[in-house]
Scaffold this motif. Structure first.
Motif, short mmCIF file in Angstrom:
data_model
loop_
_atom_site.label_atom_id
_atom_site.label_comp_id
_atom_site.label_asym_id
_atom_site.label_seq_id
_atom_site.Cartn_x
_atom_site.Cartn_y
_atom_site.Cartn_z
N TRP A 23 -66.03 10.99 -116.89
CA TRP A 23 -65.78 11.53 -115.56
C TRP A 23 -66.59 10.77 -114.51
CZ3 TRP A 23 -66.99 17.18 -113.83
CH2 TRP A 23 -65.94 17.64 -113.07
N ALA A 24 -67.89 10.67 -114.81
CA ALA A 24 -68.75 9.91 -113.90
C ALA A 24 -68.36 8.44 -113.91
CB ALA A 24 -70.21 10.08 -114.32
N VAL B 118 -61.82 12.67 -110.47
CA VAL B 118 -62.72 13.82 -110.33
C VAL B 118 -61.91 15.11 -110.19
CG1 VAL B 118 -64.49 14.88 -108.92
CG2 VAL B 118 -64.60 12.46 -109.38
N LEU C 141 -61.26 3.70 -104.61
CA LEU C 141 -61.96 4.96 -104.37
C LEU C 141 -61.01 6.15 -104.50
CD1 LEU C 141 -64.83 5.72 -103.76
CD2 LEU C 141 -64.25 5.87 -101.37
N VAL C 142 -59.79 5.99 -104.00
CA VAL C 142 -58.79 7.06 -104.16
C VAL C 142 -58.58 7.34 -105.64
CG1 VAL C 142 -56.35 7.60 -103.90
CG2 VAL C 142 -57.63 6.71 -101.96
N TYR D 68 -61.61 9.27 -107.00
CA TYR D 68 -61.59 10.68 -106.59
C TYR D 68 -60.47 11.46 -107.29
CZ TYR D 68 -65.19 10.45 -103.05
OH TYR D 68 -66.40 10.35 -102.44
N ARG D 69 -59.35 10.78 -107.53
CA ARG D 69 -58.28 11.46 -108.27
C ARG D 69 -58.77 11.89 -109.65
NH1 ARG D 69 -52.59 8.22 -107.55
NH2 ARG D 69 -52.27 8.66 -105.36
N TRP E 266 -65.31 7.42 -111.75
CA TRP E 266 -65.64 7.50 -110.33
C TRP E 266 -66.51 6.32 -109.91
CZ3 TRP E 266 -69.73 7.68 -107.04
CH2 TRP E 266 -69.42 7.99 -105.71
N MET E 267 -67.48 5.97 -110.77
CA MET E 267 -68.37 4.85 -110.45
C MET E 267 -67.58 3.55 -110.34
SD MET E 267 -71.37 6.06 -112.96
CE MET E 267 -72.69 4.92 -112.93
N VAL F 287 -51.08 3.53 -106.48
CA VAL F 287 -52.25 3.04 -105.75
C VAL F 287 -52.69 1.69 -106.33
CG1 VAL F 287 -53.18 5.14 -104.75
CG2 VAL F 287 -53.63 4.63 -107.14
N LEU G 185 -61.72 18.40 -112.76
CA LEU G 185 -61.84 19.82 -112.42
C LEU G 185 -60.67 20.61 -112.99
CD1 LEU G 185 -63.06 19.65 -108.72
CD2 LEU G 185 -64.33 20.46 -110.69
N TRP H 18 -65.64 3.63 -107.08
CA TRP H 18 -66.56 3.46 -105.96
C TRP H 18 -67.07 2.03 -105.90
CZ3 TRP H 18 -69.03 5.70 -101.83
CH2 TRP H 18 -70.26 5.16 -101.47
N ALA I 294 -60.44 0.87 -100.78
CA ALA I 294 -59.92 2.21 -100.51
C ALA I 294 -59.09 2.74 -101.67
CB ALA I 294 -59.10 2.20 -99.23
N LEU I 295 -58.23 1.88 -102.24
CA LEU I 295 -57.37 2.35 -103.32
C LEU I 295 -58.18 2.64 -104.58
CD1 LEU I 295 -54.17 0.16 -102.90
CD2 LEU I 295 -54.66 2.43 -102.04
N ASP J 13 -52.72 17.73 -107.26
CA ASP J 13 -52.68 18.90 -106.38
C ASP J 13 -51.72 19.94 -106.94
OD1 ASP J 13 -50.78 17.02 -105.81
OD2 ASP J 13 -50.45 17.72 -103.79
#
Lengths: 386, 311, 169
Positions: B115-116, B138, B131-132, B135-136, B119-120, B208, B142, B123, B128-129, B282
């Motif tokens: 998970w981490a 993350v 990072l998107v 975040y997706r 994201w790393m 993306v 959840l 990032w 931008a893509l 979503d």
């Protein structure tokens, strides 16, 4: 035995190809995609994933500049080809594969300037799409500007993300890149916003279309669309409406993340254009799509003008059915998706308005289902309110 | 209540098996790649993994302007390491490399490192893509992590132990998949989601341009993609001791049965990707929280009642 | 022997990463330095033979730090770049407090007259821990736990109001 040479030779058997579709040169793109499918060479998702940069058609000045910027971002070993007459495709692809396996060539290529930093793609997501020389002047006031020219050396490309002259009020620069600025969001908070162009080189994206968006998180706050080299291209005459619709359907399924169905649509399109009888296959694919409750749940309720994406897709499927030869049209299959009016592909400017408020994934679906007719727009009015 | 449970003697493989584990896992992953290529209808499916690995080995690594190279590279490296550490508690046949008394929790802790990591990586490229995409993942975490935890805890509850060998022993009479089908199905979904595979590949999806992996090339991409495949294989293999009776089966030795069952679960996961379009988070989060979490809790309750009734 | 080496390595790692939290200038790196520090502490707990607690610390801290990274960066930091920043406010004061606390605690460890061990550790520390924490109140605690969890889920479900953007459908 030279290990690098061996690896290069093995790798050259199945390179990933980044396809640059030139508006109007749809024939070349179709030939290229068909050849790639025949060879089992994957289509790259972006410059980082690519070994071969294949331009289908002769790009106009705007797109040519983008292609040059993207070429700078492709890591070695790499090869660049241009496919003009569709008949040349195989020859060009073989040449690219041979070039990739050529140790001497790739060594010089690696040493020659493609090392280290790749500029451009840092902040903008659109992979090397940039604003062209006109807007380059906007950045002249940046003290760090020369800084970027060093990284990757692609003049305008570095600033791609911040195009459209939206340079007001960002908080300084880091490594020559401007920081994101703040803006109010829908909940009344003040959050960072980012300017990035979508296209013209995203996977399954209409040829030549660029949508400049302002993002907060992954939600589009503002959007403006334009067509690169508007008026440069001669519209492509599709030999049949069914093939054209299948082509659009393949792009939609690709964006929806259904690679097996997208591949099937592409295969049927190519078979149809080759004059084979594909009605049974098309009927099977349509049935598969209509039966997918998952897909329906995922795209229902995403507004795209008066209808939602699900309704537009139903219309698209009906259009494919209607365009098939009469004798082989599939029997009365139940159609659980009720379609709305037959959609007229929108002008780029209207398209941009539909994207405001959508998140990135939904925006991609909206663009894919509306399938704006770039060829016609290119020949007609040109840019929307960009 | 009150008396301490008897702790069985450690039943781990000898220490050198730890050195063999990466080789074994790599081999299975290679086979899975071939299987996936064959599934996708590729010609020369046998050669696909080799060509891809060669391509990425000679590929140039690239950097982006102002990228966070430290976090990006650590993130990519964590993926395969987490998969290997998680696989250490897998019973390969009858015994695992490390028979931890808290094996189930260990597995969960290692897989959550992914998970981490994703994201790393997203990032790290300062794109931008990318990072998107990060975040997706993350958001996806959840959605899948809570039902996932309830699913694996249900198996532990059925055996009244967190030790995987004990969980396998508890299924001698009846595989857990029979008494906890909901937990099994939820586990399969979350296994695909944790390896961002199949319908849960939104973090690295085409829309993306490759998402979290959009800016990776060369060895960086190899480590990231390889780590993802190792995660998928480990997650698929873990379904066998948790729900499918481990190495239990007639005639053949235990390790063959583990291999056969793992292959079956992997085939199911590969098929999932071809069967379903990418699930947008979503929409999935709501389904996970409103439908899956209550279902898994009800399943755990049912199993708890069975366990109490049997005691 | 190995245990002593591991102890010192993990202890040093916990301190160094903790220090880096205040020295690094990127919020993302700071978050993961803090995570690394916590993971070293989890390793120390594992060394004590408390397998369950150690692994659960690792599990919870990873989840927590990822969510924290998201929130911190979402609300406070520019997602586009890595603007140099500092995590320290009131440098002198915080340094005095931190060093003072460390000295007091370390002195406590060295000066306190530790009791000698009586009896044997439980054969299953996880089980013993559960008993010690909850004892006869197990049923109450479990009911409470499920009740709290159901409340969290229900609150989130009710507050999201159909879809990510409210009234989407």
């Amino acid at each position: 035995m030279d290990l690098t040479a061996l690896l290069l030779r093995i790798a050259a058997r199945r390179p990933h190809v980044l396809v640059v579709a030139v508006p109007g040169a749809t024939g070349s793109r179709l030939a290229l995609e068909a050849a790639l499918a025949r060879r089992g060479w994957p289509i790259a998702t972006g410059p980082a994933d690519a070994d071969v940069l294949a331009v289908a058609g002769t790009p106009g000045p705007g797109l040519a500049a983008v292609v040059d910027a993207v070429w700078e971002q492709v890591p070695g070993p790499r090869a660049r080809i241009e496919v003009q007459p569709p008949a040349d495709v195989d020859e060009r692809l073989d040449a690219a594969s041979a070039l990739l396996a050529d140790v001497e060539h790739q060594r010089t290529e690696v040493v020659g300037g493609n090392e280290g930093h790749h500029g451009g793609h840092a902040v903008h997501g659109g992979h090397g799409t940039h604003d062209g020389p006109a807007e380059h002047g906007d950045h002249a006031g940046h003290p760090e500007h020369h800084d970027h020219a060093e990284h990757g050396g692609e003049a305008g490309g570095d600033h791609a993300g911040h195009g459209g002259g939206h340079h007001h009020g960002h908080g300084g620069t880091v490594a020559g890149l401007p920081m994101a600025e703040l803006g109010p969001d829908r909940d009344g908070l003040t959050l960072d916003r980012l300017h990035i162009p979508l296209g013209p080189l995203l996977p399954d994206w209409p040829a030549g279309l660029v949508v400049r968006v302002t993002l907060q998180g992954d939600v589009i706050q503002e959007a403006a669309a334009e067509v690169l080299d508007a008026g440069h291209a001669v519209p492509f005459g599709w030999p049949s409406a069914a093939a054209r619709e299948l082509d659009g359907l393949a792009r939609f399924l690709g964006v929806a993340g259904w690679p097996s169905a997208a591949g099937e649509a592409r295969r049927l399109r190519d078979a149809f254009l080759a004059g084979e009888r594909v009605s049974a296959g098309v009927a099977g694919l349509l049935r598969r799509i209509r039966r997918s409750r998952t897909l329906r749940r995922l795209i229902r309720g995403i507004p795209a003008g008066p209808a939602d994406v699900a309704a537009l897709l139903a219309t698209k499927l009906a259009a494919i059915e209607a365009a098939l030869p009469v004798d082989s049209r599939p029997g009365a299959s139940p159609a659980p998706w009720r379609g709305g009016r037959t959609p007229v592909p929108p002008e780029p400017g209207d398209l941009a308005d539909l994207l405001v408020g959508a998140e990135l994934a939904a925006a991609r679906l909206i663009v894919a289902v509306l399938d704006p007719d770039i060829d016609r727009a290119a020949a007609g009015t040109g840019a929307g309110h960009g | 209540m009150g008396e301490m449970p008897v702790v069985p003697d450690p039943a781990a493989l000898p220490w050198w098996s730890a050195l063999l584990l990466p080789v074994l896992l790599g081999f299975v992953t290679w086979l899975a790649l071939v299987g996936d290529a064959a599934f996708a209808g590729e010609r020369a499916a046998l050669a696909v993994p080799g060509r891809e690995v060669a391509r990425l080995l000679v590929g140039q690594r690239r950097r982006t302007v102002a990228g966070d190279v430290v976090l990006g590279r650590i993130g990519a490296g964590v993926l395969p390491v987490a998969a290997l550490l998680a696989a250490a508690v897998l019973p390969l046949g009858e015994r695992p490399v490390a028979d931890l008394s808290v094996g189930v929790v260990w597995f969960n802790a290692m897989e959550v490192l992914a998970w981490a990591a994703v994201w790393m990586v997203g990032w790290g490229s300062n794109s931008a893509l990318g990072l998107v995409g990060g975040y997706r993942f993350v958001a996806q975490g959840l959605a899948y992590e809570l039902p996932h935890m309830f699913a694996i805890i249900t198996a532990a509850l059925g055996a009244e132990s967190l030790r995987l060998t004990t969980i396998v022993d508890a299924q001698r009479d009846l595989w857990f998949v029979v008494i906890m089908p909901v937990a099994f199905v939820v586990y399969l979904m979350s296994a695909a989601a944790m390896a961002f595979w199949g319908p849960f590949d939104a973090p690295v999806d085409r829309d993306v341009a490759g998402g979290a992996a959009a800016e990776l090339s060369g060895v960086d991409r190899l480590v990231f993609a390889g780590g993802r495949w190792l995660l998928l294989v480990t997650a698929a293999a873990m379904a066998v001791p948790l729900f499918l009776g481990g190495g239990a089966g007639p005639l053949l030795p235990a390790w063959v049965w583990v291999a056969v069952k793992t292959a079956a679960v992997l085939a199911l996961l590969l098929w999932l990707r071809h069967r379903f379009p990418t699930v947008r988070m979503d929409r999935y989060v709501e389904f996970a929280w409103v439908v899956l979490i209550p279902l898994t809790i009800a399943q755990a309750l049912a199993v708890a009642l069975v366990v109490l009734g049997g005691a | 022997m190995l245990e002593i080496v591991l102890f010192w390595v993990l202890a040093a790692a916990a301190l160094v990463f903790g220090y880096l939290v205040f020295r690094l200038d990127s919020m993302a790196q700071v978050t993961f330095a803090l995570l690394a520090s916590f993971l070293a502490v989890a390793g120390l707990v594992l060394l004590l033979g408390l397998g369950y607690l150690g692994v659960v610390i690792a599990l919870m801290m990873v989840i927590e730090m990822v969510i924290m990274a998201v929130f911190m960066i979402m609300f406070m930091m520019n997602p586009a770049g890595l603007m140099p920043m500092t995590m320290v406010h009131n440098k002198a004061g915080s340094a005095v407090i931190a060093i003072g606390t460390f000295v007091v605690l370390a002195a406590g460890i060295l000066l306190v007259d530790w009791p000698t061990r009586e009896g044997e550790p439980a054969p299953d520390p996880t089980f013993a821990l559960g008993e010690a924490l909850m004892g006869g109140q197990m049923l109450t605690m479990m009911t409470l736990g499920v009740g709290l969890f159901a409340t969290i889920v229900a609150t989130v479900v009710l507050s999201t109001d159909r879809g990510r953007y409210g009234g989407e459908r």
